[in-house]
Design a protein around this motif. Structure first.
Motif, PDB file in Angstrom:
ATOM      1  N   SER A 161       3.930 -21.395 -53.640  1.00  0.00           N
ATOM      2  CA  SER A 161       5.089 -21.722 -54.483  1.00  0.00           C
ATOM      3  C   SER A 161       5.168 -23.198 -54.803  1.00  0.00           C
ATOM      4  CB  SER A 161       6.380 -21.255 -53.810  1.00  0.00           C
ATOM      5  OG  SER A 161       6.392 -19.847 -53.673  1.00  0.00           O
ATOM      6  N   ASP A 183      19.016 -21.085 -66.002  1.00  0.00           N
ATOM      7  CA  ASP A 183      17.967 -21.997 -66.453  1.00  0.00           C
ATOM      8  C   ASP A 183      17.025 -21.363 -67.471  1.00  0.00           C
ATOM      9  OD1 ASP A 183      18.859 -24.031 -64.767  1.00  0.00           O
ATOM     10  OD2 ASP A 183      17.605 -23.366 -63.097  1.00  0.00           O
ATOM     11  N   VAL A 203      17.839 -24.170 -58.004  1.00  0.00           N
ATOM     12  CA  VAL A 203      17.947 -23.200 -59.093  1.00  0.00           C
ATOM     13  C   VAL A 203      19.419 -22.996 -59.450  1.00  0.00           C
ATOM     14  CG1 VAL A 203      17.597 -20.775 -59.702  1.00  0.00           C
ATOM     15  CG2 VAL A 203      15.782 -22.052 -58.549  1.00  0.00           C
ATOM     16  N   ARG A 249       5.783 -23.490 -58.779  1.00  0.00           N
ATOM     17  CA  ARG A 249       7.018 -24.000 -59.357  1.00  0.00           C
ATOM     18  C   ARG A 249       6.762 -25.075 -60.402  1.00  0.00           C
ATOM     19  NH1 ARG A 249      10.292 -27.709 -55.001  1.00  0.00           N
ATOM     20  NH2 ARG A 249      11.662 -27.811 -56.824  1.00  0.00           N
ATOM     21  N   THR A 278       6.526 -23.502 -63.800  1.00  0.00           N
ATOM     22  CA  THR A 278       7.695 -22.842 -64.382  1.00  0.00           C
ATOM     23  C   THR A 278       8.890 -23.764 -64.572  1.00  0.00           C
ATOM     24  OG1 THR A 278       8.325 -22.053 -62.175  1.00  0.00           O
ATOM     25  CG2 THR A 278       7.088 -20.543 -63.554  1.00  0.00           C
ATOM     26  N   GLU A 279       9.095 -24.701 -63.643  1.00  0.00           N
ATOM     27  CA  GLU A 279      10.282 -25.543 -63.740  1.00  0.00           C
ATOM     28  C   GLU A 279      10.335 -26.334 -65.048  1.00  0.00           C
ATOM     29  OE1 GLU A 279      11.906 -26.726 -59.324  1.00  0.00           O
ATOM     30  OE2 GLU A 279      10.199 -27.869 -60.109  1.00  0.00           O
ATOM     31  N   GLY A 280       9.176 -26.739 -65.543  1.00  0.00           N
ATOM     32  CA  GLY A 280       9.151 -27.501 -66.788  1.00  0.00           C
ATOM     33  C   GLY A 280       8.909 -26.656 -68.019  1.00  0.00           C
ATOM     34  N   VAL A 331      10.785 -20.004 -59.712  1.00  0.00           N
ATOM     35  CA  VAL A 331      10.069 -21.059 -58.990  1.00  0.00           C
ATOM     36  C   VAL A 331       9.128 -20.503 -57.939  1.00  0.00           C
ATOM     37  CG1 VAL A 331      11.789 -22.845 -59.411  1.00  0.00           C
ATOM     38  CG2 VAL A 331      12.080 -21.298 -57.470  1.00  0.00           C
ATOM     39  N   ALA A 344      12.369 -20.347 -66.457  1.00  0.00           N
ATOM     40  CA  ALA A 344      12.351 -21.628 -65.752  1.00  0.00           C
ATOM     41  C   ALA A 344      12.933 -21.509 -64.348  1.00  0.00           C
ATOM     42  CB  ALA A 344      13.120 -22.676 -66.554  1.00  0.00           C
ATOM     43  N   GLU A 345      13.655 -20.426 -64.088  1.00  0.00           N
ATOM     44  CA  GLU A 345      14.227 -20.218 -62.751  1.00  0.00           C
ATOM     45  C   GLU A 345      13.222 -19.597 -61.785  1.00  0.00           C
ATOM     46  OE1 GLU A 345      13.855 -16.088 -63.529  1.00  0.00           O
ATOM     47  OE2 GLU A 345      14.269 -17.748 -64.886  1.00  0.00           O
ATOM     48  N   TYR A 405      15.448 -25.132 -53.978  1.00  0.00           N
ATOM     49  CA  TYR A 405      14.844 -25.565 -55.233  1.00  0.00           C
ATOM     50  C   TYR A 405      15.845 -26.095 -56.263  1.00  0.00           C
ATOM     51  CZ  TYR A 405      10.900 -22.699 -53.555  1.00  0.00           C
ATOM     52  OH  TYR A 405       9.881 -22.153 -52.826  1.00  0.00           O
ATOM     53  N   GLN A 458       4.682 -19.786 -68.876  1.00  0.00           N
ATOM     54  CA  GLN A 458       3.889 -20.917 -68.416  1.00  0.00           C
ATOM     55  C   GLN A 458       2.871 -21.441 -69.426  1.00  0.00           C
ATOM     56  OE1 GLN A 458       2.099 -19.358 -64.854  1.00  0.00           O
ATOM     57  NE2 GLN A 458       3.964 -19.576 -63.626  1.00  0.00           N
TER      58      GLN A 458
END
Length: 407
Positions: A100, A187, A158, A104, A107-109, A47, A44-45, A156, A376
């Motif tokens: 990016s 994360d 992070v 992101r 990956t962030e979610g 991004v 998740a980090e 971001y 992902q």
């Protein structure tokens, strides 16, 4: 659904949740190909996608094979150069920042998207939610990474923790030699059996009424207004077919007239018996290797190798990575006689293709996740569901298989 890796299984679950009847087709067991062989980190980090280095000294080290991040075979390079050139151009700062913005989102979610599947699949025992560590032997390399951490935190949000040598020694008491320090990426979640987690998701799909069958995706043919594929249980027909075959996707789609340039990065791993290994997965920056505690043992994983498809194994990076791991831990005998090898399916613009095939009604793409398919998969699945429902936005447009993205 063609392909039962993390991406394909996640997509099958997401479409099933929308009330669709889904058949998951693969030539082998779910999660036993590319999804089996990774580091088991839900990043998740991450991004930003992995960019190719732009500095001349770094490129020179790679060209001279003095950097364990890359090995290559000269005879195979003509086949890689067109994709690598586009990858290099997309690695320039302005292009990389633009890419990016979309990357992101995928990956962030990721941890939030995996969480309900982990719970429903009863797979919580495989998961740790404490992040992973990137370790450094020298202060100059650590300082460079600290600057990168500061940028990612600023741009971001992070969440990372910088550890000096003493803090790392306390957190990782089994490391045998002094280290300059580490960065802990907080994360991320980690998994002790990535192939097993993918298999657990497939079992969840089957328990919810989905069909998992053995079949050859190469048998895919258009049939009337839909699609047909041969399986061990007989032919399967459907109005829609989703190609989620990772590195094998371009070969299948070439038969339908789609020329897809893919940078196929081969990676290796091998498990070792290790009674006193790392507490959390470690990325050994000096050897471009990951040391990941797994159910099967301590998994030592490598950087990228550029070679011809089907070429024999040349695990020189793995041997260096294992030597580096032995400097840190009392590495026992290997569990396997031969290392595992697989391919990371990287598209030159560093984004997966998710959406409708431009020239074939009912044909859908969901592949090209590079290093991050395990991370992902469930977020990509949500994107595919939205695309199949006819939704449009900037992210879906960036992921769509438009003509500009083909070779």
């Amino acid at each position: 659904m063609l392909g039962a890796g993390m991406v394909g299984v996640s997509a099958a679950l997401a479409l099933q949740a929308q009330g669709r009847a889904v058949t998951l087709v693969d030539r082998g067991q779910p999660g036993r190909e590319t999804s089996y062989g990774n580091a088991g980190i839900i990043q998740a980090e991450a991004v930003e996608p992995y960019a190719l280095p732009l500095s001349l000294p770094t490129l020179a080290r790679m060209a001279l094979k003095r950097d364990n991040a890359l090995n290559y075979h000269l005879g195979a390079m003509p086949g890689h150069l067109p994709g690598l050139l586009r990858y290099f151009l997309n690695s320039r700062p302005a292009k990389h920042r633009a890419i990016s913005v979309t990357f992101r989102v995928l990956t962030e979610g990721a941890t939030a998207a995996h969480a309900p599947l982990i719970e429903a699949a009863g797979a919580g025992a495989m998961i740790r939610r404490e992040g992973f560590r990137q370790i450094y032997r020298t202060r100059d390399k650590l300082d460079a990474e600290i600057r990168e951490v500061e940028r990612l935190s600023r741009d971001y949000g992070v969440n990372a923790t910088v550890m000096d040598g003493a803090a790392l020694a306390e957190a990782e008491p089994n490391i045998k030699r002094p280290m300059a320090g580490a960065v802990q990426w907080n994360d991320a979640w980690t998994c002790s059996d990535p192939g097993g987690l993918t298999g657990a998701y497939a079992e969840l799909f089957a328990a919810r009424g989905g069909a998992v069958v053995s079949g050859d995706a190469a048998s895919l043919t258009a049939q009337g207004a839909g699609w047909r594929v041969s399986t061990a249980d007989g032919p399967v027909s459907a109005p829609d077919a989703v190609v989620a075959l990772g590195p094998w996707s371009p070969a299948l789609l070439a038969g339908f007239g789609y020329r897809i340039s893919m940078v196929r990065k081969r990676g290796y791993h091998r498990h070792h018996r290790c009674a006193a290994g790392p507490v959390l997965p470690l990325m050994d920056a000096d050897h471009s290797a990951v040391l990941a505690p797994m159910r099967a043992g301590l998994r030592v994983l490598t950087g990228a190798e550029l070679t011809a498809e089907g070429a024999r194994q040349t695990p020189v990076q793995l041997l260096r990575a294992e030597a580096g791991a032995a400097e840190l831990f009392d590495l026992g005998a290997p569990v396997e006689n031969e290392p595992w090898t697989g391919v990371r399916p990287c598209l030159p613009d560093m984004l997966p293709m998710i959406g409708a095939a431009p020239r074939h009604k009912g044909l859908w793409f969901d592949f090209g996740h590079g290093h991050q398919g395990f991370t992902q998969g469930p977020v990509s699945a949500a994107m595919l569901v939205r695309a199949m429902a006819g939704e449009r936005d900037a992210v879906l447009d960036a992921l769509a298989p438009s003509q500009a993205r083909f070779a």
